[in-house]
Scaffold this motif. Sequence first.
Motif, short mmCIF file in Angstrom:
data_model
loop_
_atom_site.label_atom_id
_atom_site.label_comp_id
_atom_site.label_asym_id
_atom_site.label_seq_id
_atom_site.Cartn_x
_atom_site.Cartn_y
_atom_site.Cartn_z
N GLY A 1 0.56 -1.16 0.21
CA GLY A 1 -0.25 -0.16 -0.05
C GLY A 1 1.32 1.49 -0.39
N GLN B 1 3.90 0.53 -4.88
CA GLN B 1 3.31 0.22 -3.00
C GLN B 1 4.17 -1.02 -2.06
OE1 GLN B 1 2.41 -1.04 -5.87
NE2 GLN B 1 3.09 -2.73 -6.03
N TRP C 1 -4.92 6.57 1.02
CA TRP C 1 -4.24 5.01 1.40
C TRP C 1 -4.88 4.49 0.05
CZ3 TRP C 1 0.87 3.73 3.41
CH2 TRP C 1 0.92 4.93 4.78
N PHE D 1 -4.71 0.18 -0.86
CA PHE D 1 -4.05 -1.31 -1.05
C PHE D 1 -4.52 -2.60 -1.93
CE2 PHE D 1 -5.62 0.85 3.60
CZ PHE D 1 -4.37 1.07 4.14
N ARG E 1 -4.04 -6.11 2.22
CA ARG E 1 -4.55 -5.00 2.95
C ARG E 1 -3.72 -6.42 4.62
NH1 ARG E 1 -10.18 -5.67 0.91
NH2 ARG E 1 -10.68 -7.16 2.28
#
Length: 170
Positions: A33, A60, A101, A103, A106
């Motif tokens: 993320g 990410q 944010w 993701f 997660r």
Amino acid sequence: MKNRPRLAAALAGVLAAPLVLVALPTGTAFAHGYVSSPASRQAQCASRTISCGAIQYEPQSVEGPKGLKSCHANLQQFAELSNDNKGWRVHNVGSTVTFNWTFTARHRTRDYDYFVDGRKVANFSGNNQQPPATVSHKVNVPKGKHKVLAVWNIGDTAMAFYSCIDVNVS
């Protein structure tokens, strides 16, 4: 003759298997993320707003041990994220900034920390829960031009994810 339908079905399955595998979505094994808006430095690389190296393909993945204060999580392949002279786009914002944010994996979340020019200004609990695909936080940022370091601290590992965002609060 009775086995012909079974043979045909089996043959169809064998022939279709490669097509099904190609059509399935691929997972991102090393994805996690980053702050997508206002566009963090890695988001700017991914969108090709700024010319960057490897980070453009995996915005990410800026992951390092908890407690770091660098934009690149001390990962040499992403070192340019900590280069304040690279020409990063500075976002004109108000005194309350919403950081979003995104993701791609997660993880259970301990919390999120926000630092303005190295000073911690906000913390949001993740309640050790898995977040939804996107999370937003409203953070008060003082007037002026600042580098904001946003940190996503994972709940069940010693790791965190780092994003730097350049803002100008008028």
